[in-house]
Design a protein around this motif. Structure first.
Motif, PDB file in Angstrom:
ATOM      1  N   ALA A 231       0.829  -1.321  -0.084  1.00 56.23           N
ATOM      2  CA  ALA A 231      -0.052  -0.137  -0.200  1.00 56.23           C
ATOM      3  C   ALA A 231       0.858   1.177   0.030  1.00 56.23           C
ATOM      4  O   ALA A 231       0.679   2.413  -0.755  1.00 56.23           O
ATOM      5  N   ARG A 232       2.055   1.220   0.821  1.00 53.41           N
ATOM      6  CA  ARG A 232       2.815   2.492   0.825  1.00 53.41           C
ATOM      7  C   ARG A 232       3.687   2.513  -0.451  1.00 53.41           C
ATOM      8  O   ARG A 232       3.895   3.839  -0.859  1.00 53.41           O
ATOM      9  N   HIS A 233       3.884   1.475  -1.237  1.00 53.74           N
ATOM     10  CA  HIS A 233       4.780   1.721  -2.451  1.00 53.74           C
ATOM     11  C   HIS A 233       3.956   1.600  -3.607  1.00 53.74           C
ATOM     12  O   HIS A 233       4.807   1.760  -4.742  1.00 53.74           O
ATOM     13  N   ARG A 234       2.788   1.209  -3.697  1.00 53.99           N
ATOM     14  CA  ARG A 234       1.980   1.104  -4.776  1.00 53.99           C
ATOM     15  C   ARG A 234       1.986   2.473  -5.612  1.00 53.99           C
ATOM     16  O   ARG A 234       1.951   3.731  -5.246  1.00 53.99           O
ATOM     17  N   GLU A 235       2.136   2.369  -7.074  1.00 53.75           N
ATOM     18  CA  GLU A 235       1.963   3.225  -8.033  1.00 53.75           C
ATOM     19  C   GLU A 235       0.826   2.948  -8.894  1.00 53.75           C
ATOM     20  O   GLU A 235       0.206   1.978  -9.062  1.00 53.75           O
ATOM     21  N   ASP A 236       0.497   4.354  -9.559  1.00 55.42           N
ATOM     22  CA  ASP A 236      -0.729   3.879 -10.272  1.00 55.42           C
ATOM     23  C   ASP A 236      -0.794   3.039 -11.217  1.00 55.42           C
ATOM     24  O   ASP A 236      -2.164   2.415 -11.447  1.00 55.42           O
ATOM     25  N   GLN A 237       0.267   2.554 -11.986  1.00 57.24           N
ATOM     26  CA  GLN A 237       0.177   1.355 -13.092  1.00 57.24           C
ATOM     27  C   GLN A 237       0.199  -0.027 -12.308  1.00 57.24           C
ATOM     28  O   GLN A 237       0.232  -1.040 -13.096  1.00 57.24           O
ATOM     29  N   ASP A 238       0.542  -0.081 -11.110  1.00 53.07           N
ATOM     30  CA  ASP A 238       0.506  -1.212 -10.409  1.00 53.07           C
ATOM     31  C   ASP A 238      -1.115  -1.715 -10.279  1.00 53.07           C
ATOM     32  O   ASP A 238      -2.040  -0.861 -10.034  1.00 53.07           O
ATOM     33  N   PRO A 239      -1.273  -2.989  -9.966  1.00 49.51           N
ATOM     34  CA  PRO A 239      -2.588  -3.737  -9.687  1.00 49.51           C
ATOM     35  C   PRO A 239      -3.169  -2.964  -8.601  1.00 49.51           C
ATOM     36  O   PRO A 239      -2.646  -2.600  -7.398  1.00 49.51           O
ATOM     37  N   GLU A 240      -4.609  -2.849  -8.737  1.00 56.51           N
ATOM     38  CA  GLU A 240      -5.265  -2.249  -7.394  1.00 56.51           C
ATOM     39  C   GLU A 240      -5.693  -3.359  -6.498  1.00 56.51           C
ATOM     40  O   GLU A 240      -6.661  -3.975  -6.608  1.00 56.51           O
ATOM     41  N   ARG A 241      -4.672  -3.765  -5.606  1.00 59.24           N
ATOM     42  CA  ARG A 241      -4.964  -4.731  -4.566  1.00 59.24           C
ATOM     43  C   ARG A 241      -4.559  -4.227  -3.220  1.00 59.24           C
ATOM     44  O   ARG A 241      -3.562  -3.921  -2.909  1.00 59.24           O
ATOM     45  N   GLY A 242      -5.693  -4.087  -2.541  1.00 61.11           N
ATOM     46  CA  GLY A 242      -5.460  -3.486  -1.359  1.00 61.11           C
ATOM     47  C   GLY A 242      -4.700  -4.479  -0.449  1.00 61.11           C
ATOM     48  O   GLY A 242      -3.893  -4.007   0.618  1.00 61.11           O
ATOM     49  N   THR A 243      -4.939  -5.719  -0.269  1.00 53.86           N
ATOM     50  CA  THR A 243      -4.294  -6.689   0.665  1.00 53.86           C
ATOM     51  C   THR A 243      -3.957  -8.028  -0.252  1.00 53.86           C
ATOM     52  O   THR A 243      -4.548  -9.095   0.020  1.00 53.86           O
ATOM     53  N   PRO A 244      -3.032  -7.951  -1.077  1.00 51.25           N
ATOM     54  CA  PRO A 244      -2.791  -9.093  -1.983  1.00 51.25           C
ATOM     55  C   PRO A 244      -2.413 -10.407  -1.165  1.00 51.25           C
ATOM     56  O   PRO A 244      -2.609 -11.382  -1.596  1.00 51.25           O
ATOM     57  N   VAL A 245      -1.545 -10.172  -0.040  1.00 54.50           N
ATOM     58  CA  VAL A 245      -1.142 -11.326   0.825  1.00 54.50           C
ATOM     59  C   VAL A 245      -2.458 -11.923   1.492  1.00 54.50           C
ATOM     60  O   VAL A 245      -2.818 -13.166   1.548  1.00 54.50           O
ATOM     61  N   ALA A 246      -3.332 -10.946   2.070  1.00 56.99           N
ATOM     62  CA  ALA A 246      -4.356 -11.337   2.887  1.00 56.99           C
ATOM     63  C   ALA A 246      -5.321 -12.143   1.947  1.00 56.99           C
ATOM     64  O   ALA A 246      -6.129 -13.213   2.291  1.00 56.99           O
ATOM     65  N   ASP A 247      -5.338 -11.553   0.831  1.00 54.27           N
ATOM     66  CA  ASP A 247      -6.473 -12.204  -0.247  1.00 54.27           C
ATOM     67  C   ASP A 247      -6.156 -13.697  -0.546  1.00 54.27           C
ATOM     68  O   ASP A 247      -6.771 -14.451  -0.990  1.00 54.27           O
ATOM     69  N   LEU A 248      -4.555 -13.789  -0.691  1.00 55.10           N
ATOM     70  CA  LEU A 248      -4.083 -15.145  -1.078  1.00 55.10           C
ATOM     71  C   LEU A 248      -4.612 -16.083   0.079  1.00 55.10           C
ATOM     72  O   LEU A 248      -4.971 -17.271   0.063  1.00 55.10           O
ATOM     73  N   LEU A 249      -4.555 -15.813   1.334  1.00 58.74           N
ATOM     74  CA  LEU A 249      -5.041 -16.445   2.568  1.00 58.74           C
ATOM     75  C   LEU A 249      -6.386 -16.733   2.254  1.00 58.74           C
ATOM     76  O   LEU A 249      -7.010 -17.967   2.876  1.00 58.74           O
ATOM     77  N   ASN A 250      -7.048 -15.811   2.096  1.00 57.23           N
ATOM     78  CA  ASN A 250      -8.640 -15.904   1.982  1.00 57.23           C
ATOM     79  C   ASN A 250      -9.170 -16.928   1.012  1.00 57.23           C
ATOM     80  O   ASN A 250     -10.012 -17.556   0.719  1.00 57.23           O
TER      81      ASN A 250
END
Length: 137
Positions: free
Chosen positions: A116-135
């Motif tokens: 979230a801190r390092h995401r740039e506009d061209q990066d995928p919009e994923r709020g919680t990519p690792v938590a999403d993996l667990l879910n």
């Protein structure tokens, strides 16, 4: 928690570390440094990039991908050689208990915060990519 998920978390941690190291390399571009220092910094980047590739391949193996598919993706010709390189780790991680896997994954939330801190506009919009993996699993 599965061994595959832990391997993916471990790969994400290595990718984060690679990104941080690459940013540091950019930041020191204008600083005076000797030949050996600049080459050593580049070698650290190359080593960590190789570690990320290995961890992703390892995670794919734990997820059930065939050695032929992994070898091809790695640009390697002999799936048996690739399998031998990863067999011991795959067996070791596959034997971990649920509690061991959970302990090893502790702090995964930090990866989501880092993204979230390092995401740039061209990066995928994923709020919680690792938590999403667990879910997902």
């Amino acid at each position: 928690m599965t061994p595959e998920i832990l391997a993916r978390i471990t790969a994400a941690r290595a990718a984060r570390d690679l990104s941080d190291l690459a940013r540091q390399a950019v930041a020191t571009t204008a600083q005076p440094a000797g030949t050996a220092e600049r080459i050593e910094q580049a070698r650290r980047l190359r080593k960590l990039a190789g570690d990320v590739v290995d961890l992703i391949a390892f995670a794919e193996a734990l997820g059930g991908a065939s050695w032929e598919e992994i070898a091809t993706a790695l640009g390697r010709r002999d799936p048996d050689t690739v399998e031998r390189e990863f067999t011991e780790d795959v067996a070791e991680w596959g034997a971990k208990s649920e509690a061991e896997l959970e302990r090893a994954a502790e702090g995964f939330e930090d990866l989501d915060a880092w993204y979230a801190r390092h995401r740039e506009d061209q990066d995928p919009e994923r709020g919680t990519p690792v938590a999403d993996l667990l879910n997902r699993h």
